[in-house]
Design an enzyme around this catalytic site. Structure first.
Site, PDB file in Angstrom:
ATOM      1  N   ALA A 187       0.870  -1.179   0.000  1.00 41.94           N
ATOM      2  CA  ALA A 187       0.000   0.000   0.000  1.00 41.94           C
ATOM      3  C   ALA A 187       0.907   1.228   0.000  1.00 41.94           C
ATOM      4  CB  ALA A 187      -0.884  -0.026   1.242  1.00 41.94           C
ATOM      5  N   GLY A 210       0.643  -4.947   0.915  1.00 42.95           N
ATOM      6  CA  GLY A 210      -0.569  -5.060   0.099  1.00 42.95           C
ATOM      7  C   GLY A 210      -0.345  -5.840  -1.185  1.00 42.95           C
ATOM      8  N   GLU A 236      -0.615  -9.365  -0.128  1.00 46.96           N
ATOM      9  CA  GLU A 236      -2.029  -9.626   0.184  1.00 46.96           C
ATOM     10  C   GLU A 236      -2.845  -9.775  -1.102  1.00 46.96           C
ATOM     11  OE1 GLU A 236      -1.951  -6.160   2.813  1.00 46.96           O
ATOM     12  OE2 GLU A 236      -2.761  -7.433   4.409  1.00 46.96           O
ATOM     13  N   GLU A 241       5.077  -4.653   7.062  1.00 44.76           N
ATOM     14  CA  GLU A 241       4.374  -3.562   7.752  1.00 44.76           C
ATOM     15  C   GLU A 241       4.916  -3.285   9.143  1.00 44.76           C
ATOM     16  OE1 GLU A 241       2.914  -6.007   6.057  1.00 44.76           O
ATOM     17  OE2 GLU A 241       1.259  -5.236   4.854  1.00 44.76           O
TER      18      GLU A 241
HETATM   19  N1  COA Z   1       4.571   3.158  -0.910  1.00 42.58           N
HETATM   20  C1  COA Z   1       4.935   4.316  -1.460  1.00 42.58           C
HETATM   21  N2  COA Z   1       6.063   4.459  -2.201  1.00 42.58           N
HETATM   22  C2  COA Z   1       6.819   3.379  -2.354  1.00 42.58           C
HETATM   23  C3  COA Z   1       6.511   2.128  -1.801  1.00 42.58           C
HETATM   24  C4  COA Z   1       5.304   2.040  -1.045  1.00 42.58           C
HETATM   25  N3  COA Z   1       4.882   0.898  -0.508  1.00 42.58           N
HETATM   26  N4  COA Z   1       7.477   1.238  -2.128  1.00 42.58           N
HETATM   27  C5  COA Z   1       8.364   1.912  -2.877  1.00 42.58           C
HETATM   28  N5  COA Z   1       7.992   3.199  -3.011  1.00 42.58           N
HETATM   29  C6  COA Z   1       8.661   4.278  -3.734  1.00 42.58           C
HETATM   30  C7  COA Z   1       9.890   4.777  -2.993  1.00 42.58           C
HETATM   31  O1  COA Z   1       9.521   5.742  -2.019  1.00 42.58           O
HETATM   32  C8  COA Z   1      10.666   5.380  -4.149  1.00 42.58           C
HETATM   33  O2  COA Z   1      10.086   6.614  -4.496  1.00 42.58           O
HETATM   34  P1  COA Z   1      11.030   7.906  -4.808  1.00 42.58           P
HETATM   35  O3  COA Z   1      11.857   7.467  -5.985  1.00 42.58           O
HETATM   36  O4  COA Z   1      10.057   8.970  -5.122  1.00 42.58           O
HETATM   37  O5  COA Z   1      11.852   8.107  -3.587  1.00 42.58           O
HETATM   38  C9  COA Z   1      10.385   4.420  -5.295  1.00 42.58           C
HETATM   39  O6  COA Z   1       9.171   3.745  -4.965  1.00 42.58           O
HETATM   40  C10 COA Z   1      11.455   3.376  -5.497  1.00 42.58           C
HETATM   41  O7  COA Z   1      11.656   2.690  -4.264  1.00 42.58           O
HETATM   42  P2  COA Z   1      13.091   2.503  -3.560  1.00 42.58           P
HETATM   43  O8  COA Z   1      12.866   2.265  -2.121  1.00 42.58           O
HETATM   44  O9  COA Z   1      13.990   3.648  -3.925  1.00 42.58           O
HETATM   45  O10 COA Z   1      13.615   1.191  -4.306  1.00 42.58           O
HETATM   46  P3  COA Z   1      14.674   0.124  -3.755  1.00 42.58           P
HETATM   47  O11 COA Z   1      15.004  -0.739  -4.896  1.00 42.58           O
HETATM   48  O12 COA Z   1      15.769   0.807  -3.023  1.00 42.58           O
HETATM   49  O13 COA Z   1      13.857  -0.729  -2.651  1.00 42.58           O
HETATM   50  C11 COA Z   1      11.950  -1.920  -1.812  1.00 42.58           C
HETATM   51  C12 COA Z   1      12.768  -1.531  -3.044  1.00 42.58           C
HETATM   52  C13 COA Z   1      10.690  -2.637  -2.308  1.00 42.58           C
HETATM   53  C14 COA Z   1      12.770  -2.864  -0.919  1.00 42.58           C
HETATM   54  C15 COA Z   1      11.566  -0.665  -1.019  1.00 42.58           C
HETATM   55  O14 COA Z   1      10.999   0.281  -1.923  1.00 42.58           O
HETATM   56  C16 COA Z   1      10.597  -0.878   0.081  1.00 42.58           C
HETATM   57  O15 COA Z   1      10.961  -1.372   1.133  1.00 42.58           O
HETATM   58  N6  COA Z   1       9.312  -0.474  -0.113  1.00 42.58           N
HETATM   59  C17 COA Z   1       8.307  -0.498   0.912  1.00 42.58           C
HETATM   60  C18 COA Z   1       7.775  -1.899   1.148  1.00 42.58           C
HETATM   61  C19 COA Z   1       6.751  -1.895   2.255  1.00 42.58           C
HETATM   62  O16 COA Z   1       7.024  -1.584   3.388  1.00 42.58           O
HETATM   63  N7  COA Z   1       5.492  -2.242   1.901  1.00 42.58           N
HETATM   64  C20 COA Z   1       4.411  -2.287   2.808  1.00 42.58           C
HETATM   65  C21 COA Z   1       3.689  -0.989   2.808  1.00 42.58           C
HETATM   66  S1  COA Z   1       2.320  -0.962   3.962  1.00 42.58           S
END
Ligand code: COA
Length: 260
Positions: A66, A111, A114, A134
């Site tokens: 999400a 999400g 999920e 989360e």
């Molecule tokens: N919500 C909003 N934005 C998200 C996102 C999310 N769940 N997951 C990734 N993004 C965004 C990042 O903020 C970034 O945006 P920006 O370029 O404007 O800063 C972009 O997507 C790329 O993500 P980034 O983190 O730079 O890529 P990465 O390769 O370094 O890492 C992940 C990839 C998936 C490991 C990392 O993005 C991550 O941990 N995401 C969140 C996962 C999460 O907690 N999901 C549950 C949410 S309730």
């Protein structure tokens, strides 16, 4: 219905919905969730659609969760309705009477996991990583993750994933029974098609009966589940497709189901 954050295409009975927010790793914000809801309603009412495939755009993510920026801005009341909307969407997907396949092309987190859990079949690229991170944000799964994961793999593993927040590899997810198949990234589309194509040709009443008896049956007692199975079996036997399928077997030819 037209979409900003989704691409939808129907080819040969297979309806592919691609979530398209690649710059945010396809994170599900409210708009994307609403579009997905509309796309699923459209597909469920379209007789040309026999199988639905859900995937993510780009080569990095299926859905990275999400939208964290939106979650941060929500009041507790908005958070409640966000969770309920997400849960309703996932439940609608799971209870569709057409098979839904998750083509997991990369990160399936929060999400995203999920959403994958609500689909009927899950095929993943070997690059995919699945998890419920989360807890690292000070929150917990809210789109059905605590309920569907425990039903699929039991509380030992469900709690390990949700309490650690650490994602697991596609290989491990496959070993745990969370995925139907893991393939090299370049093979994902073909692998999904191999699951979808026979379902396009299958007798729809049989498909509907199998989905409903299996999934609803898992949440009710055995006696009620068996009664449901009998009712659906009898419905199959009322179709022309049953006549065709059994005749084709006896005549040693391939059946041609007509959906009647
Ligand atoms: N919500 C909003 N934005 C998200 C996102 C999310 N769940 N997951 C990734 N993004 C965004 C990042 O903020 C970034 O945006 P920006 O370029 O404007 O800063 C972009 O997507 C790329 O993500 P980034 O983190 O730079 O890529 P990465 O390769 O370094 O890492 C992940 C990839 C998936 C490991 C990392 O993005 C991550 O941990 N995401 C969140 C996962 C999460 O907690 N999901 C549950 C949410 S309730």
């Amino acid at each position: 219905m037209s979409f900003e954050n989704l691409a939808v295409v129907t080819r040969g009975g297979i309806h592919t919905i691609t979530i398209k927010r690649p710059s945010k790793l396809n994170a599900l914000n409210r708009q994307t969730l609403q579009e997905l809801y509309g796309a699923i309603i459209d597909a469920s009412g379209d007789d040309k659609v026999r199988v639905i495939v859900i995937t993510g755009s780009g080569d990095k993510a299926f859905v990275a969760g999400a939208d964290i920026a939106e979650i941060r801005e929500q009041s507790p009341t908005e958070a409640r309705s966000f969770s309920q909307f997400g849960q309703n969407l996932m439940s609608m997907i799971q209870s569709l009477d057409k098979p839904v396949i998750a083509a997991i092309n990369g990160y399936a987190l929060g999400g995203g996991m999920e959403l994958a859990l609500a689909c009927h079949l899950r095929v993943a690229s070997s690059k995919a990583r699945l998890g419920l991170p989360e807890i690292k944000l000070g929150i917990m799964p809210g789109f059905g993750g605590t309920q569907r994961l425990v039903r699929l793999v039991g509380s030992t593993l469900a709690l390990e994933l949700a309490l650690s927040g650490e994602p697991i590899s596609a290989e491990r997810a496959h070993e745990l029974g969370l995925l139907n198949q893991v393939v090299e990234p370049a093979q994902l589309e073909e692998a999904v098609k191999a699951f979808a194509a026979p379902l396009v040709k299958a007798a729809p009443e049989a498909v509907r009966g199998i989905l409903q008896a299996t999934l609803q049956g898992a949440d009710i007692n055995l006696e009620a589940g068996l009664a449901l199975e009998t009712a659906r079996f009898a419905l199959c036997c009322a179709t022309e497709d049953m006549q065709e399928g059994t005749a084709a077997f006896l005549e040693k030819r391939a059946p041609e189901f007509k959906g009647r």
